[in-house]
Design an enzyme around this catalytic site. Structure first.
Site, PDB file in Angstrom:
ATOM      1  N   ARG A   2      21.499  24.175   8.948  1.00  0.00           N
ATOM      2  CA  ARG A   2      20.709  23.154   9.660  1.00  0.00           C
ATOM      3  C   ARG A   2      20.226  22.088   8.671  1.00  0.00           C
ATOM      4  NH1 ARG A   2      16.443  26.928  12.205  1.00  0.00           N
ATOM      5  NH2 ARG A   2      15.392  25.016  12.903  1.00  0.00           N
ATOM      6  N   ARG A  51       8.659  32.047  10.456  1.00  0.00           N
ATOM      7  CA  ARG A  51       8.144  31.488  11.716  1.00  0.00           C
ATOM      8  C   ARG A  51       8.315  32.481  12.868  1.00  0.00           C
ATOM      9  NH1 ARG A  51      10.411  25.930  14.077  1.00  0.00           N
ATOM     10  NH2 ARG A  51      12.393  27.018  13.830  1.00  0.00           N
ATOM     11  N   ARG A 103      18.843  12.216  16.621  1.00  0.00           N
ATOM     12  CA  ARG A 103      19.243  12.992  15.455  1.00  0.00           C
ATOM     13  C   ARG A 103      20.494  12.443  14.815  1.00  0.00           C
ATOM     14  NH1 ARG A 103      16.615  18.075  16.722  1.00  0.00           N
ATOM     15  NH2 ARG A 103      16.959  19.565  15.056  1.00  0.00           N
ATOM     16  N   ARG A 161      13.196  32.975  16.382  1.00  0.00           N
ATOM     17  CA  ARG A 161      14.293  32.213  16.965  1.00  0.00           C
ATOM     18  C   ARG A 161      15.625  32.669  16.380  1.00  0.00           C
ATOM     19  NH1 ARG A 161      12.572  25.897  16.916  1.00  0.00           N
ATOM     20  NH2 ARG A 161      14.709  25.736  16.139  1.00  0.00           N
ATOM     21  N   LYS A 184       7.499  19.381  12.821  1.00  0.00           N
ATOM     22  CA  LYS A 184       7.553  18.436  13.939  1.00  0.00           C
ATOM     23  C   LYS A 184       6.906  19.037  15.192  1.00  0.00           C
ATOM     24  CE  LYS A 184      12.058  18.071  13.812  1.00  0.00           C
ATOM     25  NZ  LYS A 184      12.325  19.027  12.714  1.00  0.00           N
TER      26      LYS A 184
HETATM   27  P1  AP5 Z   1       7.543  23.781  13.173  1.00  0.00           P
HETATM   28  O1  AP5 Z   1       6.451  22.902  13.633  1.00  0.00           O
HETATM   29  O2  AP5 Z   1       8.044  24.829  14.116  1.00  0.00           O
HETATM   30  O3  AP5 Z   1       8.769  22.911  12.570  1.00  0.00           O
HETATM   31  P2  AP5 Z   1       9.828  21.954  13.254  1.00  0.00           P
HETATM   32  O4  AP5 Z   1       9.966  20.759  12.366  1.00  0.00           O
HETATM   33  O5  AP5 Z   1       9.472  21.703  14.689  1.00  0.00           O
HETATM   34  O6  AP5 Z   1      11.107  22.879  13.108  1.00  0.00           O
HETATM   35  P3  AP5 Z   1      12.285  23.200  14.098  1.00  0.00           P
HETATM   36  O7  AP5 Z   1      13.025  24.344  13.451  1.00  0.00           O
HETATM   37  O8  AP5 Z   1      11.796  23.430  15.500  1.00  0.00           O
HETATM   38  O9  AP5 Z   1      13.124  21.901  14.042  1.00  0.00           O
HETATM   39  P4  AP5 Z   1      14.592  21.707  14.276  1.00  0.00           P
HETATM   40  O10 AP5 Z   1      14.630  20.232  14.231  1.00  0.00           O
HETATM   41  O11 AP5 Z   1      15.535  22.408  13.382  1.00  0.00           O
HETATM   42  O12 AP5 Z   1      14.838  22.455  15.667  1.00  0.00           O
HETATM   43  P5  AP5 Z   1      14.976  21.949  17.183  1.00  0.00           P
HETATM   44  O13 AP5 Z   1      14.264  22.923  18.016  1.00  0.00           O
HETATM   45  O14 AP5 Z   1      14.634  20.502  17.286  1.00  0.00           O
HETATM   46  O15 AP5 Z   1       7.052  24.473  11.803  1.00  0.00           O
HETATM   47  C1  AP5 Z   1       7.875  25.387  11.107  1.00  0.00           C
HETATM   48  C2  AP5 Z   1       7.013  26.546  10.571  1.00  0.00           C
HETATM   49  O16 AP5 Z   1       6.134  26.064   9.550  1.00  0.00           O
HETATM   50  C3  AP5 Z   1       6.112  27.179  11.641  1.00  0.00           C
HETATM   51  O17 AP5 Z   1       6.034  28.553  11.398  1.00  0.00           O
HETATM   52  C4  AP5 Z   1       4.734  26.502  11.424  1.00  0.00           C
HETATM   53  O18 AP5 Z   1       3.672  27.369  11.783  1.00  0.00           O
HETATM   54  C5  AP5 Z   1       4.765  26.246   9.928  1.00  0.00           C
HETATM   55  N1  AP5 Z   1       4.094  24.989   9.547  1.00  0.00           N
HETATM   56  C6  AP5 Z   1       4.149  23.800  10.196  1.00  0.00           C
HETATM   57  N2  AP5 Z   1       3.462  22.860   9.518  1.00  0.00           N
HETATM   58  C7  AP5 Z   1       2.977  23.479   8.393  1.00  0.00           C
HETATM   59  C8  AP5 Z   1       2.218  23.036   7.273  1.00  0.00           C
HETATM   60  N3  AP5 Z   1       1.803  21.764   7.157  1.00  0.00           N
HETATM   61  N4  AP5 Z   1       1.924  23.927   6.305  1.00  0.00           N
HETATM   62  C9  AP5 Z   1       2.346  25.224   6.390  1.00  0.00           C
HETATM   63  N5  AP5 Z   1       3.076  25.697   7.444  1.00  0.00           N
HETATM   64  C10 AP5 Z   1       3.381  24.841   8.424  1.00  0.00           C
HETATM   65  O19 AP5 Z   1      16.558  22.052  17.378  1.00  0.00           O
HETATM   66  C11 AP5 Z   1      17.220  23.294  17.447  1.00  0.00           C
HETATM   67  C12 AP5 Z   1      18.716  23.061  17.679  1.00  0.00           C
HETATM   68  O20 AP5 Z   1      18.928  22.380  18.933  1.00  0.00           O
HETATM   69  C13 AP5 Z   1      19.424  22.177  16.647  1.00  0.00           C
HETATM   70  O21 AP5 Z   1      19.855  22.906  15.516  1.00  0.00           O
HETATM   71  C14 AP5 Z   1      20.609  21.639  17.490  1.00  0.00           C
HETATM   72  O22 AP5 Z   1      21.627  22.607  17.600  1.00  0.00           O
HETATM   73  C15 AP5 Z   1      19.994  21.435  18.842  1.00  0.00           C
HETATM   74  N6  AP5 Z   1      19.444  20.082  19.041  1.00  0.00           N
HETATM   75  C16 AP5 Z   1      18.136  19.765  19.248  1.00  0.00           C
HETATM   76  N7  AP5 Z   1      17.991  18.432  19.367  1.00  0.00           N
HETATM   77  C17 AP5 Z   1      19.247  17.899  19.240  1.00  0.00           C
HETATM   78  C18 AP5 Z   1      19.731  16.562  19.260  1.00  0.00           C
HETATM   79  N8  AP5 Z   1      18.907  15.514  19.442  1.00  0.00           N
HETATM   80  N9  AP5 Z   1      21.051  16.372  19.058  1.00  0.00           N
HETATM   81  C19 AP5 Z   1      21.901  17.413  18.897  1.00  0.00           C
HETATM   82  N10 AP5 Z   1      21.498  18.712  18.868  1.00  0.00           N
HETATM   83  C20 AP5 Z   1      20.176  18.945  19.034  1.00  0.00           C
END
Ligand code: AP5
Length: 209
Positions: A166, A122, A88, A155, A15
């Site tokens: 997660r 990552r 979410r 992270r 994402k």
């Molecule tokens: P990356 O692009 O970083 O993936 P992502 O989907 O953004 O993963 P996140 O871990 O950031 O998502 P998340 O939803 O768990 O975390 P968030 O920060 O929102 O890609 C991942 C890896 O793969 C990278 O190394 C990249 O280089 C590689 N990659 C990407 N695409 C690729 C491809 N096509 N092929 C190969 N490699 C690839 O949330 C964190 C925490 O915050 C949550 O756990 C929660 O506690 C809280 N939080 C956030 N939002 C909310 C909400 N709305 N409600 C409640 N709690 C929330």
């Protein structure tokens, strides 16, 4: 052009990677609840202090805190926004509906074993936020950002046991949003296991329809 965009998908589906490319191309505001929360944690604000425990365990931060945090930012993004990590839960999706209509929900899927493989490899730049991966696009030096020379870090929630939790939380609380947006005829599905450039091209083509 579709400019009110929601990005859905499990942790590690890509994402954040896709969000950076899309906003670079079409100029909408990137609103990542994860990035906003990590900034609050880094500054030790009241919200950050509360959120940190949930994030470190891989649990969701309570809905009302998130809705209060994001509402004003969405309302201010009159020319368009890309929501990355929000909504979410069904409660968050209903709150979003009350704030603004959206044009499209982009659903990027990725199976659990691939999520674990990607996220344990990552690294993120502490300075500019560039996302790197030691398996898929290894930087010359695993501690130095290839974009700005800043420090690449892991992270806190990218430890294997937290990643597993997660994914469980995603399946329980967030995957039901696929049905929520399918009922409203807003969902478009993408296979996150393909190369990220191919996924970006497909998404950009659909956004311009
Ligand atoms: P990356 O692009 O970083 O993936 P992502 O989907 O953004 O993963 P996140 O871990 O950031 O998502 P998340 O939803 O768990 O975390 P968030 O920060 O929102 O890609 C991942 C890896 O793969 C990278 O190394 C990249 O280089 C590689 N990659 C990407 N695409 C690729 C491809 N096509 N092929 C190969 N490699 C690839 O949330 C964190 C925490 O915050 C949550 O756990 C929660 O506690 C809280 N939080 C956030 N939002 C909310 C909400 N709305 N409600 C409640 N709690 C929330």
């Amino acid at each position: 052009m579709k400019t009110r965009i929601v990005l859905l998908g499990p942790p590690g589906a890509g994402k954040g990677t896709q969000a950076k490319r899309i906003v670079g191309e079409i100029g909408v505001v990137h609103l990542s609840t994860g990035d906003i929360l990590r900034d609050e944690v880094g500054r030790s604000t009241e919200l950050g202090t509360t959120a940190r425990g949930y994030m470190d365990r891989g649990e969701l931060v309570p809905d009302q805190l998130i809705i209060d945090m994001i509402r004003g930012r969405i309302e201010a993004a009159a020319d368009g926004f890309l929501l990355d990590g929000f909504p979410r839960t069904v409660e968050q999706a209903e709150a979003l509906e009350a704030i603004t209509p959206i044009d499209i929900a982009i659903n990027i899927s990725l199976p659990r074993e691939e999520v674990v493989r990607r996220l344990t490899a990552r690294r993120v730049c502490r300075d500019c936020g560039t996302i790197a991966n030691l398996l898929f696009n290894p930087p010359d030096d695993p501690t130095v950002c290839p974009a700005c020379g800043g420090e690449l870090i892991q992270r806190d929630d990218d430890r294997r046991e937290v990643i597993e939790n997660r994914y469980d939380v995603y399946e329980r609380s967030t995957a039901p949003l696929i049905g929520f947006y399918r009922e409203r005829d807003l969902i478009r599905d993408f296979d996150g296991s393909r190369g990220s450039a191919a996924i970006s091209s497909e998404i950009l083509a659909i956004l311009s329809e």
